[in-house]
Each structure stands twice: as C-alpha cells, then as structure tokens.
Enzyme design. Structure first.
Site, short mmCIF file in Angstrom:
data_model
loop_
_atom_site.label_atom_id
_atom_site.label_comp_id
_atom_site.label_asym_id
_atom_site.label_seq_id
_atom_site.Cartn_x
_atom_site.Cartn_y
_atom_site.Cartn_z
N ASP A 3 -10.59 -12.01 7.96
CA ASP A 3 -9.22 -11.62 8.32
C ASP A 3 -9.24 -10.36 9.18
O ASP A 3 -8.47 -9.42 8.96
CB ASP A 3 -8.39 -11.38 7.06
N VAL B 24 0.86 -1.19 0.00
CA VAL B 24 0.00 0.00 0.00
C VAL B 24 0.89 1.24 0.00
O VAL B 24 1.81 1.35 0.81
CB VAL B 24 -0.93 0.01 1.22
#
Length: 924
Positions: free
Chosen positions: A744, A620
């Site tokens: 998750d 990211v």
C-alpha cells in the site's frame, strides 16, 4: 572666390530646406495616419475626426510643429484601440512623442521605430505586444527620455551597454513582461534616471548595483529571480547611498539570502515604501529605522528574520502598512502603536511573538487589517480592538488567548473574523455586522447556546463554531443564510432537531458530527450528518419526561460504573499480559505498556483538535505523553487507533505488529509500543503508538490546501524523499528474511519528520513472501493497495510480490515530479515510454524549474531543508540541471511501472539510479 552674397544665399536655402521638404511630405504623413486608422478597430469611434478632407494637425491626439505642420506627437492612450503598429510609422521623422498606452494593440513593435531619432517619449504600456523588443531602439534612440513598456508580453534581454545607449533617460518602465537575462550594471551610466521599474519579469543572476544615480526616486525589482548573499546585500545598499531622493525601494519576491546590513540606515530619508518581502533573508531587522520618518509602507514579510521587533519602529508616525508576518521573530511585541494614527494594515502573524496584545492598538483608528495569528500570545483580547469601526479583517487564531469576548459589538466594516485555536471562553457575543462573510471561532472553550442573531448576518459564507462546549438547539434562524457554503458545528453538546431548510438542505456543506443529542427526521440526514433519528410525535412528551429519565439513567450509570471498576480490577492482570511493546528501546520515561487511560489522557479524550488523519482501518491522533512525574516533561507521539468495527481491522493490527516488531531502518516509521485493552465501555480497544511526524505526509505537501501559504517542496527535497522511500523499500525487499511486501505504498503513507526525512508507514496490508517456489503464481481474490497505485497483475489475482511494490513506487515517483494524482485525466492513455518520453518536461510540475534552487551548505549532510544559500548559473546551466534531473527521475518511474513485472527495475536498481541523479545535480 566665393562671394558674400553666395554665402548668404546658401544659408537661406539651408535654413528653408527643412520647410520645403516638410511641405512636400504632409500628404505622406496624412496618408500614413489614415492607413493606420483603416487597420484599427475603434469601438468608441475616438478617431472620427480623422478624415481625408481635414487637416491632420487638427485630428484627435495629433500635434504638429508650427513650421511645416510635421507630426511631433501622437497621443492615443486609453481608447480601447486594437490592431498593429505599422512599420510606416518610421517615416514620421519629426515625431517626439508616441503614446499608445492602455489599448489592445497586438503584434511586434516595428524595428523601424529605431529611425525616429527625435523621439523622446515612447509609451506602449498595457497592451498585448509580443516578441522581442527591437534592438534598433536600444542602439539608435539615444534621444529617449521616457520609455514605458509595462504590462505586455515582450521578451528578450537588456544589452550590456544599456546605460550608454540611453544617456538622457529619466524613466525606464519594463515591468510585467517576460524579459530575462542579467540586469546590466551599466544602467548606472544613465545618470539622469529617476524611475526604474523592472518588476514581474524573469531577470536572474545577482542583484545589480546602482551607483551614481543621484536623481533616483523609484527602484522596483520585485518578482524576478535575482539572488544575493550577505556581502552582495552590503554592496547593493551601499550603491544607493548617493540616491538621496529615493522614495520607493522594492526588491520583493526574489531569491535574496543572507543578512541585511546596518547600512540600510544610510538610505534616503525620503523613503516612503521599503519592501523586501518573500525572499530568504535572515538575521535581525537592521537598526536605524527611525530615520525614515516619511515611511508609509514597511514590508519585511515572508522571510527568516529573527530577534525582536525594533522599538524604534514606533516613531514612524506616517506608517500606513506594517507587514512582518511569516518570519521567526520572537519576544514580546513592543507597545509602539500609539503613534500609528494612519496605520491601516498591521500584520505580525506566523512568528513566535509572546506576551499580551497591547490595548494601544485601539488607537489605530484607520486600521483595516489586524493579523496576529499563529504566535504565542496570551491574555485577553483588548476590548479596544472591537471598537475599531473600520476593521475589515481580524486574524487572531493559533495563539493562547483566553477570557471572553465583549457581549456585543458593532464593527460595521468587518468581513472576516478568525479567533479559532485559542482558549477563549464565555458566551458567543451578539454580532451585528451586516457585511461579515467569514466567522471562525473553532477549538476554544465557548459555552452557552448559539445566538439567534447569527441568522441576521445576511452575508455570512462560512461559520465554524466546532470543538467548543456549546449547548442547546441549532437556531432555526441559520436557515435564512442564503449565501452560506460552509457550516461547521461539530464536536459540541448541541441537542434537538436539525433544521431542514437553507444550508441544511445541502448536507455536504454542513458538519454536525460529535453532537450525540442532535437528531434528524430522514435517514439521509442521519447517515450524512451522523445524528440519531428523531422520534416523530414524541417531542412534548420527551421534554416532560426528560428530567425523570436523566435522573434514573444517572443512578444506573453510577451503579454500573461501580461494577465496571470492580470488574476492571479483576481483569487488569489479563489485559496487561495482552499488551506488548513493538520497540525494545521505548522512550526514556515512557511506560513500555501504555493503557487506554494513558492514550485517552494524551489525546485529550480523542479530541478532533488532535486528529491528524484517517485511514481505512482507523484514525491517527497526536498524543502528548508524560515521560516523568513532572507535568512539564512531555513527549509528543502519534497514536493510531483501530476502528474495530471495520472488517479485518483486527487482522490489520496483527499484521502491522508482526511486520514491524523486528524491522529497523531509518526510513521506516518507528513504532514505540502497542495497546490491546478495553475502553471505558468495556469494548475492545487496540492502538499503535508511533513516532510523531510534524511535517505530515507527502500527499499534503504535494497538494497543500492553501497554495499561497503552502510551502513548495523543492526539487532537491523531492529527490531526497524519493531516495528515502526507495531505501526503505530496498531494505524490506532485500535485507529482511523473509522479504516483506508493503502492498500500500502511496504519498499518504510516506511521513515526513522535522528534517523532512521520509518514513514509510502503515503496514496494515503488508505480506511476508513465501520462500516456496511453487507458490510463485498462486492467486488471491483481493486487490492489494489503493486505486491508482495497484500493480495491473493484482487485478488478475496474482500474489503480492516485490515487483508490485516497485510498480507503486514508480507511480509515486512520477506523481512527485508531475504533481498530478494517478487518477488524473492525463494518465488515461496508460503509462509507458512511448506516451511520456517525448513530453516529459511538458507535464512536470513547472515550479520545480521556475524556482530551481539548492543549498550550498547542506549538500554534504543528511539535511533535507536546503535553505541556506543558493548556487546561481548565469549561463542557463541551472535550468539544464533541473530538467535533466527531473527527466532522469521520471524515466526511472516509467521503468518501474512497466506492464510486465519482469520488465521492471528492482528497488535496489531504482535506488542506485536515484543516487546517481543526486550526485549529478550536486556536482559530485
């Protein structure tokens, strides 16, 4: 009738009665002292003169009266003696001075000391005394003039009539103990007080007032839990108006809030140290500081002060410390340094100062620390700074400084130099400083080769030259740095062979990634450092053929590039059709379909400077996108770039797109658009463009790398984050059709925006729940989630379910309040009520209780900052509320992690219970 000679006889007897009694008790006092010696450990044999056959008035540390040889003073400081004070010391009725400081005495202070009605000096500091300070001393020793108990482990509260108990007291030193309660205002009745030192204790409540203390010279209240408001600040400083001898005023490390009044200028002109650091004070720095011409230390750091730095500070010629770092001050730093010939600490970092650095700092010849980090400073670094021979620490990182450094400098005392994250250019200078330990010059524009002279910096521990434009080989001289524990040369243009000795033998300490022309001779080096494998025996040949090879390659690259551009034009339409937006309302001015070129430009060619984090399927980056034709109008977004070399990365991309394209919730990360294209090599490229979260993720806020500078998440912030996450999960489980299971959920996937509102992110493993009941117990061979957060039934192959998410949420909730990761040793016995119910408050993050505070102005809003004011409770209800809140939240967590899925709460039930806790803590 009583005759005159009878009266004279009576007077004679009374006059000699004390003498007679004293002589009869000499043996008793000697016995008391000898018995005391027998109980002591005397490692230096300091009491060797204390013998039975000698006069006790001649012993070391013992002083007696001339008449009657009564013990009046016992001074045994700094002798490393250990043992306890015997209660028999209360027979030493003539004792005026008892000084046992700087030893290793233990146990409690005997209450019998309250019998010593003649005692004027009691000095027991720097020992290991425990228990409560005897009330008998408070009530019966009105003769005390000097009382010092600093650096022990004493506890208890000060009586409310303290000032009446000690009318003659001049020194009160109780620092560094565990005293608690409210500091009584009656201290002002001890009108002879000159020194008050109550620092480093657990005093709470409002900051006290000190009226009528005309002789006061030292007032130290730092590192407690005292509170204030703007109005109380005004009263506090007004109460010190008559203390015209005041030299030291320290109220640092408390919970003071509000503005400082201009009446600060009415403090004593004798003031030498003025410290209000590490509070929550705001507003501007008060005017009138030029009055304090004797000021040596000005310490206003770690608050919320705004406005500009007062020009009048430049008149304080005696100033040695000017500490104003970590505030919100702005404007240009005034040119005030010409008079600071005594200044040795200058720290203005972590503010919003702009403009240039003044060369007049070079006139501060005694300067040892210079901290201007994390501001908005521009221009070149004045060469005068590099001529400060006494400088040991230089922090200039995180600005926009440009230009080059001097070609060489000799700063004989320099130990730390950090100039990272600027726009500095030119060559790295020749540095000849034998004591230099830390050198960080990362993320600049330095060019040229790494100088061999760096290998002569024998004390160097950390060297970071990453993300520059450095070329050439890694100097073999760096192998000589035997103390080196961290070497970062990543993301440069270095070439040649990686050295194999010294620090390079421990590959975990070296970072060389992003240097495509470096090579190593072993597979381990290649694998760990990300370099290519060197071709043995080809070094000389390669050097000869290199220019020819580069020329041929350049021609080929040019030809291929032309073909690639032609192919790109043909395939552009096809790729444009593959791009699709996940948001029906893209940001204004931002193209709905963002290309690979747009992303590459926005991330500065995927620079490491813009790397926010890495996950299982990609990285990211922070991207700055133009939202109009004007370069000044930009928008910061987050770009998740998929690593398509990872197995199932493409599948993760598709799942995340499918999961997020129709969901809309305040606490879910907002995806702006996606990109499915090819990069400049013609390889597939996929990315998601999302809302940028400036406060990072929950994990980095729970476990900051730098504890001292890390900002602690308060109890209210953690509760709000838990509610945000629960709201998002409740929406996915109960309001989406079909329901979505995240699979998750963990702190790293909970992102925090500028208002500390939480957003659940990363749907790469998400699942849509089937509505077919027959699939309820179908199995899968893959675990869903991250180690420590995976529901136990997933290990048996059960299908993803909402109860699995609930389990992950329960772990996350417990982690938030314990500040321990689920892989910690404390969880080895399992998670259940029986194991944790009895010890909930023993395992929580104690900072949440010790620093319990809440905003009084933001309770009714959605803000999570909680910085504007405090509620304080003098009856202990603050601690009670904190403990009740934490215990209740952790019980919810434990209910969510029940071993059997059917025994767990639903997300809707958990969310409802969390809201109840918040209403309780806010008193709604």
């Amino acid at each position: 009738m009583i005759r005159v000679h009878h009266i004279l006889l009576l007077c004679f007897l009374l006059d000699n009665f004390h003498f007679i009694i004293c002589n009869n008790n000499n043996n008793t006092e000697r016995d008391i002292l000898l018995s005391f010696k027998l109980q002591l450990t005397d490692p230096n044999n300091a009491l060797s003169s204390w013998r039975q056959d000698s006069n006790h008035c001649t012993w070391y540390g013992v002083n007696c009266s001339k008449l009657g040889e009564r013990v009046q003073s016992l001074t045994l400081s700094g002798l490393s003696l250990s043992g306890e004070i015997p209660s028999t010391f209360g027979n030493l009725f003539s004792l005026k001075n008892l000084s046992l400081a700087r030893n290793k005495f233990v146990g409690e202070i005997p209450t019998e000391l309250g019998n010593l009605h003649n005692l004027s000096r009691l000095q027991l500091s720097e020992n290991n005394f425990t228990g409560r300070f005897p009330t008998s001393i408070f009530f019966y020793l009105s003769s005390l003039v000097f009382l010092s108990l600093t650096k022990n482990n004493l506890s208890g509260e000060l009586p409310q009539n303290f000032g009446h108990a000690f009318p003659n007291l001049t020194t009160l030193a109780l620092a560094t103990n565990r005293f608690e309660g409210v500091i009584p205002n009656s201290i002002s009745n001890s009108s002879h007080l000159q020194i008050i030192d109550l620092a480093n204790n657990r005093f709470h409540g409002p900051i006290p007032l000190f009226n009528n203390l005309k002789n006061l010279t030292h007032l130290t209240l730092g590192n407690n839990f005292l509170t204030s408001t703007t109005l109380l600040n005004l009263k506090f400083f007004d109460s010190l108006r008559n203390s015209t001898q005041l030299q030291i005023l320290m109220v640092n490390d408390n919970n003071l809030t509000g503005d400082l009044p201009n009446s600060v200028a009415y403090l004593s002109g004798n003031l030498q140290q003025f410290c209000v650091s590490n509070n929550q004070l705001n507003g501007s720095i008060p005017k009138g500081m030029d009055k304090f011409q004797n000021l040596i230390s000005f310490s206003f750091e770690q608050n919320y002060f705004t406005g500009e730095l007062p020009l009048e500070l430049g008149s304080l010629k005696k100033l040695e410390q000017l500490l104003i770092y970590q505030n919100r001050l702005s404007g240009e730093i005034p040119d005030i340094f010409g008079n600071f010939t005594n200044l040795y600490m200058l720290s203005l970092g972590n503010n919003q100062f702009s403009g240039r650095i003044h060369a007049s700092i070079g006139k501060c010849k005694r300067l040892s620390l210079l901290d201007l980090e994390m501001n908005k400073l521009v221009g070149v670094i004045p060469k005068e700074i590099f001529q400060l021979s006494g400088l040991t620490t230089l922090y200039l990182h995180g600005n926009s400084l440009n230009g080059s450094l001097p070609p060489e400098f000799k700063m004989e005392q320099l130990q730390t130099m950090i100039v990272s994250d600027n726009k500095l250019s030119g060559n790295i200078p020749k540095i000849e400083v034998n004591v230099l330990k830390i050198l960080k010059m990362a993320r600049n524009k330095f060019s040229g080769s790494i100088p061999n002279s760096l290998g002569d910096l024998a004390s160097l521990v950390t060297l970071d030259l990453s993300s520059n434009n450095l070329t050439g080989p890694i100097p073999e001289s760096l192998e000589k740095l035997e103390y080196m524990v961290r070497l970062n040369l990543s993301f440069n243009k270095l070439e040649g062979e990686v050295p194999m000795k010294g620090v390079f033998m421990n590959l975990s300490q070296v970072d060389l990634q992003g240097n495509n022309r470096l090579c190593g001779f072993t597979n381990q080096v290649v694998h760990k450092l990300g370099v290519t494998l060197c071709v043995a025996g080809k070094k000389e040949k390669r050097n000869i053929l290199l220019p020819i090879i580069l020329g041929v390659i350049g021609a080929i690259v040019l030809f291929v590039s032309m073909l690639y551009l032609l192919w790109l034009l043909i395939s552009l339409k096809k790729h444009e059709e593959e791009k699709r937006s996940l948001s029906s309302t893209p940001l204004k001015g931002l193209p709905q379909n963002i290309s690979y070129g747009d992303i590459r430009l926005a991330t500065d060619n995927f620079s490491a400077t813009n790397l926010v984090g890495k996950g299982g399927f990609g990285s990211v980056y922070k991207g700055v996108f133009n939202t109009s034709n004007y370069e000044s109008q930009t928008t910061i977004l987050a770009v998740k770039v998929l690593d398509l070399q990872q197995r199932k990365a493409t599948q993760s991309f598709s799942v995340e797109c499918e999961a997020l394209k129709n969901v809309r919730h305040r606490n879910l990360v907002k995806v702006i658009t996606s990109c499915s294209s090819t990069d400049y090599k013609g390889d597939d490229f996929k990315a998601l463009v999302m809302q940028f979260m400036p406060n990072g993720n929950l994990e980095m806020n729970l476990y900051p790398e730098d504890i001292e500078s890390g900002s602690l998440l308060t109890l209210l912030q953690r509760l709000n984050i838990a509610i945000d996450v629960a709201s998002a999960m409740d929406y996915l489980h109960h309001d989406c059709d079909p329901p979505i299971v995240h699979c998750d959920l963990k702190p790293a996937n909970v992102l925090l925006d500028e208002d500390m509102v939480a957003h659940v992110a990363d749907f790469g493993l998400a699942r849509f729940l089937s509505q077919n009941p027959s699939e309820k117990h179908s199995i899968t061979l893959e675990l869903k989630g991250s180690i420590g957060y995976i529901a136990p039934e997933y290990g048996l192959g059960y299908k993803a379910s909402t109860s699995g998410d609930v389990y992950s949420f329960g772990i996350l909730l417990l982690e938030m309040f314990i500040a321990k990761k689920p892989t910690d040793e404390m969880f080895k016995e399992g998670l259940n009520m029986n194991n944790f119910e009895k010890k909930l408050l023993n395992i929580v993050d104690q900072r949440l209780i010790n620093h319990y505070e809440y905003s009084t102005q933001n309770f009714g809003s959605d803000s999570h900052s909680g910085e504007s004011g405090n509620i304080s409770y003098s009856d202990g209800s603050n601690t009670y509320k904190a403990e009740e809140c934490i215990a209740s939240a952790m019980r919810i967590g434990l209910s969510c992690v029940a071993h059997h899925p059917k025994d767990r709460l639903t997300m809707r039930e958990a969310l409802s219970k969390l809201h109840v806790i918040k209403q309780f803590i806010l008193g709604l």
